[in-house]
Motif scaffolding. Sequence first.
Motif, PDB file in Angstrom:
ATOM      1  N   PRO A 133       0.821  -1.228   0.000  1.00 40.82           N
ATOM      2  CA  PRO A 133       0.000   0.000   0.000  1.00 40.82           C
ATOM      3  C   PRO A 133       0.849   1.269   0.000  1.00 40.82           C
ATOM      4  CG  PRO A 133      -0.777  -1.576   1.648  1.00 40.82           C
ATOM      5  CD  PRO A 133       0.542  -2.089   1.164  1.00 40.82           C
ATOM      6  N   ASN A 134       0.262   2.331  -0.553  1.00 41.42           N
ATOM      7  CA  ASN A 134       0.825   3.692  -0.523  1.00 41.42           C
ATOM      8  C   ASN A 134       2.095   3.862  -1.344  1.00 41.42           C
ATOM      9  OD1 ASN A 134      -1.224   4.541   1.365  1.00 41.42           O
ATOM     10  ND2 ASN A 134      -0.040   3.517   2.975  1.00 41.42           N
ATOM     11  N   MET A 135       2.375   2.930  -2.243  1.00 40.34           N
ATOM     12  CA  MET A 135       3.528   3.120  -3.128  1.00 40.34           C
ATOM     13  C   MET A 135       3.281   4.306  -4.051  1.00 40.34           C
ATOM     14  SD  MET A 135       4.753  -0.746  -4.182  1.00 40.34           S
ATOM     15  CE  MET A 135       6.104  -0.133  -5.198  1.00 40.34           C
ATOM     16  N   GLN A 136       4.340   5.059  -4.333  1.00 33.94           N
ATOM     17  CA  GLN A 136       4.263   6.181  -5.259  1.00 33.94           C
ATOM     18  C   GLN A 136       5.526   6.170  -6.104  1.00 33.94           C
ATOM     19  OE1 GLN A 136       1.720   8.602  -5.778  1.00 33.94           O
ATOM     20  NE2 GLN A 136       3.001   9.039  -7.574  1.00 33.94           N
ATOM     21  N   LEU A 137       5.360   5.940  -7.398  1.00 34.98           N
ATOM     22  CA  LEU A 137       6.506   5.931  -8.295  1.00 34.98           C
ATOM     23  C   LEU A 137       6.878   7.359  -8.663  1.00 34.98           C
ATOM     24  CD1 LEU A 137       5.467   2.993 -10.653  1.00 34.98           C
ATOM     25  CD2 LEU A 137       6.660   2.906  -8.458  1.00 34.98           C
ATOM     26  N   ASP A 138       8.169   7.597  -8.825  1.00 38.08           N
ATOM     27  CA  ASP A 138       8.662   8.933  -9.167  1.00 38.08           C
ATOM     28  C   ASP A 138       9.658   8.818 -10.314  1.00 38.08           C
ATOM     29  OD1 ASP A 138      10.800  11.206  -8.837  1.00 38.08           O
ATOM     30  OD2 ASP A 138       8.993  11.938  -7.851  1.00 38.08           O
ATOM     31  N   MET A 139       9.333   9.463 -11.425  1.00 41.80           N
ATOM     32  CA  MET A 139      10.165   9.387 -12.629  1.00 41.80           C
ATOM     33  C   MET A 139      11.165  10.535 -12.722  1.00 41.80           C
ATOM     34  SD  MET A 139       9.267   6.681 -14.225  1.00 41.80           S
ATOM     35  CE  MET A 139       7.917   5.495 -14.342  1.00 41.80           C
ATOM     36  N   GLY A 140      11.364  11.257 -11.634  1.00 39.64           N
ATOM     37  CA  GLY A 140      12.215  12.454 -11.669  1.00 39.64           C
ATOM     38  C   GLY A 140      13.652  12.181 -12.065  1.00 39.64           C
ATOM     39  N   ALA A 141      14.122  10.941 -11.954  1.00 39.41           N
ATOM     40  CA  ALA A 141      15.516  10.642 -12.276  1.00 39.41           C
ATOM     41  C   ALA A 141      15.666   9.811 -13.548  1.00 39.41           C
ATOM     42  CB  ALA A 141      16.180   9.914 -11.103  1.00 39.41           C
ATOM     43  N   ILE A 142      14.594   9.702 -14.327  1.00 38.56           N
ATOM     44  CA  ILE A 142      14.682   8.933 -15.570  1.00 38.56           C
ATOM     45  C   ILE A 142      13.705   9.417 -16.641  1.00 38.56           C
ATOM     46  CG2 ILE A 142      12.989   7.120 -14.952  1.00 38.56           C
ATOM     47  CD1 ILE A 142      15.017   5.082 -16.172  1.00 38.56           C
ATOM     48  N   GLY A 143      12.585  10.003 -16.222  1.00 35.91           N
ATOM     49  CA  GLY A 143      11.532  10.374 -17.168  1.00 35.91           C
ATOM     50  C   GLY A 143      11.928  11.468 -18.139  1.00 35.91           C
ATOM     51  N   LYS A 144      12.618  12.490 -17.670  1.00 33.30           N
ATOM     52  CA  LYS A 144      12.994  13.594 -18.561  1.00 33.30           C
ATOM     53  C   LYS A 144      14.026  13.142 -19.591  1.00 33.30           C
ATOM     54  CE  LYS A 144      13.938  16.337 -15.049  1.00 33.30           C
ATOM     55  NZ  LYS A 144      13.291  15.600 -13.928  1.00 33.30           N
ATOM     56  N   GLY A 145      14.942  12.270 -19.161  1.00 35.15           N
ATOM     57  CA  GLY A 145      15.912  11.743 -20.113  1.00 35.15           C
ATOM     58  C   GLY A 145      15.245  10.933 -21.211  1.00 35.15           C
ATOM     59  N   TYR A 146      14.245  10.147 -20.830  1.00 32.62           N
ATOM     60  CA  TYR A 146      13.481   9.383 -21.821  1.00 32.62           C
ATOM     61  C   TYR A 146      12.716  10.319 -22.744  1.00 32.62           C
ATOM     62  CZ  TYR A 146       9.790   6.308 -23.638  1.00 32.62           C
ATOM     63  OH  TYR A 146       8.911   5.635 -24.456  1.00 32.62           O
ATOM     64  N   ALA A 147      12.150  11.372 -22.186  1.00 29.31           N
ATOM     65  CA  ALA A 147      11.347  12.303 -22.989  1.00 29.31           C
ATOM     66  C   ALA A 147      12.190  13.027 -24.037  1.00 29.31           C
ATOM     67  CB  ALA A 147      10.649  13.308 -22.077  1.00 29.31           C
ATOM     68  N   VAL A 148      13.399  13.462 -23.682  1.00 30.21           N
ATOM     69  CA  VAL A 148      14.221  14.157 -24.679  1.00 30.21           C
ATOM     70  C   VAL A 148      14.668  13.183 -25.772  1.00 30.21           C
ATOM     71  CG1 VAL A 148      14.954  16.014 -23.147  1.00 30.21           C
ATOM     72  CG2 VAL A 148      16.344  13.936 -23.280  1.00 30.21           C
ATOM     73  N   ASP A 149      14.927  11.936 -25.409  1.00 30.55           N
ATOM     74  CA  ASP A 149      15.258  10.935 -26.432  1.00 30.55           C
ATOM     75  C   ASP A 149      14.106  10.745 -27.408  1.00 30.55           C
ATOM     76  OD1 ASP A 149      17.768  10.428 -25.364  1.00 30.55           O
ATOM     77  OD2 ASP A 149      17.128   8.653 -24.238  1.00 30.55           O
ATOM     78  N   GLU A 150      12.899  10.638 -26.876  1.00 29.59           N
ATOM     79  CA  GLU A 150      11.727  10.430 -27.719  1.00 29.59           C
ATOM     80  C   GLU A 150      11.457  11.650 -28.602  1.00 29.59           C
ATOM     81  OE1 GLU A 150       9.407   7.570 -27.972  1.00 29.59           O
ATOM     82  OE2 GLU A 150      11.395   6.864 -27.406  1.00 29.59           O
ATOM     83  N   ALA A 151      11.647  12.840 -28.058  1.00 31.16           N
ATOM     84  CA  ALA A 151      11.443  14.049 -28.854  1.00 31.16           C
ATOM     85  C   ALA A 151      12.446  14.117 -30.000  1.00 31.16           C
ATOM     86  CB  ALA A 151      11.562  15.285 -27.961  1.00 31.16           C
ATOM     87  N   LEU A 152      13.668  13.681 -29.740  1.00 25.16           N
ATOM     88  CA  LEU A 152      14.683  13.686 -30.798  1.00 25.16           C
ATOM     89  C   LEU A 152      14.302  12.707 -31.909  1.00 25.16           C
ATOM     90  CD1 LEU A 152      17.390  14.984 -31.547  1.00 25.16           C
ATOM     91  CD2 LEU A 152      18.534  13.041 -30.455  1.00 25.16           C
ATOM     92  N   LYS A 153      13.707  11.573 -31.544  1.00 18.80           N
ATOM     93  CA  LYS A 153      13.243  10.622 -32.562  1.00 18.80           C
ATOM     94  C   LYS A 153      12.208  11.267 -33.477  1.00 18.80           C
ATOM     95  CE  LYS A 153      13.876   6.407 -29.790  1.00 18.80           C
ATOM     96  NZ  LYS A 153      13.157   5.266 -29.142  1.00 18.80           N
ATOM     97  N   ILE A 154      11.323  12.062 -32.897  1.00 23.26           N
ATOM     98  CA  ILE A 154      10.302  12.746 -33.693  1.00 23.26           C
ATOM     99  C   ILE A 154      10.942  13.729 -34.663  1.00 23.26           C
ATOM    100  CG2 ILE A 154       8.317  14.310 -33.594  1.00 23.26           C
ATOM    101  CD1 ILE A 154       7.708  11.464 -32.678  1.00 23.26           C
ATOM    102  N   LEU A 155      11.937  14.471 -34.186  1.00 26.55           N
ATOM    103  CA  LEU A 155      12.621  15.423 -35.068  1.00 26.55           C
ATOM    104  C   LEU A 155      13.261  14.698 -36.249  1.00 26.55           C
ATOM    105  CD1 LEU A 155      14.372  17.888 -32.577  1.00 26.55           C
ATOM    106  CD2 LEU A 155      12.175  18.157 -33.749  1.00 26.55           C
ATOM    107  N   ARG A 156      13.862  13.550 -35.982  1.00 26.03           N
ATOM    108  CA  ARG A 156      14.493  12.783 -37.065  1.00 26.03           C
ATOM    109  C   ARG A 156      13.457  12.367 -38.106  1.00 26.03           C
ATOM    110  NH1 ARG A 156      17.647   9.773 -32.822  1.00 26.03           N
ATOM    111  NH2 ARG A 156      19.734  10.706 -32.770  1.00 26.03           N
ATOM    112  N   LYS A 157      12.264  11.964 -37.640  1.00 22.06           N
ATOM    113  CA  LYS A 157      11.203  11.570 -38.573  1.00 22.06           C
ATOM    114  C   LYS A 157      10.782  12.732 -39.465  1.00 22.06           C
ATOM    115  CE  LYS A 157       9.219   7.836 -35.764  1.00 22.06           C
ATOM    116  NZ  LYS A 157       8.018   7.364 -35.016  1.00 22.06           N
TER     117      LYS A 157
END
Length: 309
Positions: A133-157
Amino acid sequence: MGTLFRIALYASDSTQAGQAARAAFNRVAELNHILSDYEPNSELNQLCRTAGTGQWVPVSKELWFVLKKSVAVSERTKGAFDVTVGPYVQLWRRARRQGELPTPDALAQARKAVGYQHLKLNNKNKTVQLAVPNMQLDMGAIGKGYAVDEALKILRKHGIKSALIDGGGNIVVSRPPPGTKGWAVSLGITAPTDNTRQLKLLLKHQGVATSGDLYQYLILDGVRYSHILNPFTGLGLTDQSRVTIVARNGLTADWLSTAVSVLGPTDGLALADKTPGAAASFIRQEKDQTPQWLSRRFKKLNTSLLGTE
């Protein structure tokens, strides 16, 4: 994700540039709705509301990818990176607002809900269970890095071959700007609280991230606590360190900068050396000195020292 994203790119004309940038920002917004713990109805928060129920929850391919990577990294770092630190993060956000440390009882209560071992993944049908109970996931140390990678993929397309994307200090770059050897990224190298000396990195097809308490910290009873939390204690780091990671992509740079910060210079740089393509710089403020440790790959990076005034 609680920060700003910006894009610099080179395009053949303004129409191509505008379409590509809009598509990349739309991808970031899409991922924000999946990964952000700031949005009450994000997919991440909806998953967290099932904690302790025994329910196996089907998740999107994006959330599955980041959770699978997070568990692998957690196991590899033996918990120095832990995506389940959300209960501690909530305590520290409150501590910064109220100007007082979390109580021992509050930390003990939060600790019951922290631990990557409680994050269960079913590889066969891509479902997730939060076991306590009461688990809370936090992407603060991985989510932004993933997001910039994904945005770069879109630019390439969209045909963009040369671009830089910055998501709150998590940077990823592709081909260098025309006529240059790389994207110039400047880093403070003297002390976590002093930007007077800058190290310029020339980067191409790489990610870079810096973790430290330069802007986000809490001073209580003369002790400076970083916003970077130690998953083993639930408290902010107090060593006044600044860690810079250069890696093959933004996601790796993001999680590795946090893990190295928690592990310290010896174990942290050893981890960087064992991570393919990664380079690390670790600077710590110690009274009037600012010792710096460099991994073997960082020493070989294309760097130059800027002004010292």
